[in-house]
Design an enzyme around this catalytic site. Structure first.
Site, PDB file in Angstrom:
ATOM      1  N   SER A 141       0.808  -1.218   0.000  1.00  0.00           N
ATOM      2  CA  SER A 141       0.000   0.000   0.000  1.00  0.00           C
ATOM      3  C   SER A 141       0.845   1.275   0.000  1.00  0.00           C
ATOM      4  O   SER A 141       0.325   2.354  -0.322  1.00  0.00           O
ATOM      5  CB  SER A 141      -0.955   0.010   1.202  1.00  0.00           C
ATOM      6  OG  SER A 141      -0.225  -0.164   2.410  1.00  0.00           O
ATOM      7  N   ASP A 382      -1.751   6.119  11.946  1.00  0.00           N
ATOM      8  CA  ASP A 382      -1.063   5.671  10.735  1.00  0.00           C
ATOM      9  C   ASP A 382       0.230   6.474  10.577  1.00  0.00           C
ATOM     10  O   ASP A 382       0.220   7.621  10.137  1.00  0.00           O
ATOM     11  CB  ASP A 382      -1.953   5.869   9.502  1.00  0.00           C
ATOM     12  CG  ASP A 382      -1.321   5.310   8.232  1.00  0.00           C
ATOM     13  OD1 ASP A 382      -0.143   4.906   8.273  1.00  0.00           O
ATOM     14  OD2 ASP A 382      -2.002   5.283   7.184  1.00  0.00           O
ATOM     15  N   HIS A 385       1.919   5.239   6.177  1.00  0.00           N
ATOM     16  CA  HIS A 385       1.551   5.862   4.900  1.00  0.00           C
ATOM     17  C   HIS A 385       1.822   7.357   4.960  1.00  0.00           C
ATOM     18  O   HIS A 385       2.276   7.876   5.975  1.00  0.00           O
ATOM     19  CB  HIS A 385       0.077   5.570   4.586  1.00  0.00           C
ATOM     20  CG  HIS A 385      -0.216   4.120   4.421  1.00  0.00           C
ATOM     21  ND1 HIS A 385      -0.640   3.319   5.475  1.00  0.00           N
ATOM     22  CD2 HIS A 385      -0.137   3.307   3.345  1.00  0.00           C
ATOM     23  CE1 HIS A 385      -0.811   2.080   5.042  1.00  0.00           C
ATOM     24  NE2 HIS A 385      -0.507   2.034   3.757  1.00  0.00           N
TER      25      HIS A 385
END
Length: 411
Positions: A141, A382, A385
């Site tokens: 990702s 997070d 990312h």
């Protein structure tokens, strides 16, 4: 013959030797002094020399710029934002300001390589060079993060945004399988394939021990690879799923040659999978057409815990400015560097996309608690990312710079 004559004869030859030795020392000192002045005037630091080049060696080609090493420079006037969060091709989880992030300071920094400049990103030129071609991102990702960034960067050169669309009608929120964005005006596709390990991850054999919940076939590239044989540019990335904690929690073990290997560790499995990638690319990609990049590891910035154990990064508002606080180089990079060097022979267009050092500074660029709408307040932050616009835009600037140096243009 008197004593003075004898003494003079024995002393004369030693004089030039002493002079030469002193001259060499003086010249060496001057050389070191000048080199140091030049190095530090370009923003260099001894820590940057010690962090990654031991493994990911800088480009040694004479006259070539190594974009991987430099410093982040604050520049309020620099047009850093190549697009906005209104870009329709962004995943909701990467739109940090729309998700509540108030500060914009993380967008006011540009990457300045040592001794050279990054070429200005020219979306129209990139599109023209890629006309009738295919650009593919394959990996986890974080690769998707970079893929969405590039689509939005390129879209700025297209006046009619409706001519950019997903070929199969899939929404940008689709997170499994693959997505293929077509730039109709240029007959170009920019594609993303979700393959976290690059190799096959599947169910275990029927006769496998009970603790084996899934297997990674380290000698078999992901079956989606059959769709990559005609690419013009492909950017591979892997690494975030290759850690002991994740693989153990998944009950995942390795298989090679059709046989389950219960003793192969994560590092061995990762190295073996990269050899599989090398073998596939050299056998299946056209060396005259395909430009192959293997991206180095993208650092995470969890403090006070890990991704699933209370780790946070929400308080970070600026890049790290102390190189002594940079974390150690990830072990994955050693194997990534090794396989790239093995792939560089003949006319093959293989290149390391080394983003680790520049990204290690950017602890301020993650979504942290500003995740996609509907995320619970107590959900993990997070810190893996990246917000978009954000750091992956710089990765794509470096990608573009490499392609320019390789004189990339579809045929």
């Amino acid at each position: 013959m008197d004593q003075l004559t004898i003494l003079t004869r024995h002393q004369l030859p030693s004089s030039p030797v002493i002079i030469k030795r002193e001259l060499c020392c003086a010249l060496s000192f001057v050389f070191i002094l000048i080199s140091s002045i030049i190095f530090f005037n370009h923003g260099g630091s001894w820590e940057s020399l010690l962090f990654l080049p031991r493994t990911l060696t800088p480009n040694q080609q004479i006259g070539a710029c190594d974009y991987s090493y430099g410093r982040w420079v604050r520049d309020d006037n620099f047009p850093i934002q190549l697009y906005g969060e209104n870009c329709p091709f962004l995943d909701p989880g990467f739109r940090c300001r729309r998700n509540g992030r108030k500060d914009v300071e993380f967008l006011k920094w540009r990457w300045q390589p040592h001794g050279c400049d990054l070429p200005r990103f020219d979306a129209r030129d990139f599109l023209e060079r890629s006309r009738n071609g295919r650009i593919v991102f394959a990996g986890d990702s974080i690769g998707r993060n970079q893929w969405e960034s590039l689509i939005c960067m390129l879209a700025q050169a297209v006046s009619n945004q409706s001519t950019i669309f997903e070929e199969n009608g899939s929404p940008i929120t689709k997170h499994k399988g693959f997505l293929s964005m077509r730039f109709q005006e240029y007959n170009l596709t920019v594609e993303y394939y979700r393959t976290p390990f690059l190799v096959v991850n599947t169910r275990p054999p029927i006769d496998a021990p009970a603790q084996v919940k899934s297997i990674i076939k380290v000698d078999e590239l992901h079956w989606r690879s059959t769709q990559w044989t005609t690419v013009d540019v492909i950017v591979f990335n892997t690494g975030h799923w290759w850690n002991k904690e994740k693989i153990v929690k998944m009950g995942c073990y390795f298989q090679e040659g059709g046989k389950l290997n219960m003793t192969m560790n994560v590092m061995q499995g990762f190295r073996r999978s990269l050899q599989t990638l090398k073998s596939w690319t050299t056998k299946n990609l056209n060396p005259e057409r395909s430009h192959v990049f293997l991206r180095s590891y993208s650092p995470v910035h969890y403090t006070n815990g890990t991704w699933d154990d209370g780790g946070v990064c929400a308080a970070e508002m600026e890049p790290e400015n102390d190189t002594k606080k940079l974390r150690a180089e990830p072990w994955n990079n050693q194997y990534i560097s090794d396989v790239i060097e093995q792939m560089k022979y003949g006319n093959r267009k293989f290149q390391l996309l080394n983003i680790t050092y520049m990204t290690e500074f950017r602890k301020d660029g993650h979504p942290s608690r500003h995740r996609e709408p509907g995320t619970q307040d107590n959900a993990p932050q997070d810190c893996s990312h990246w917000c978009l616009p954000g750091i992956p835009d710089t990765w794509n600037q470096v990608l573009y710079a490499h392609l320019l140096s390789m004189e990339f243009r579809t045929k």
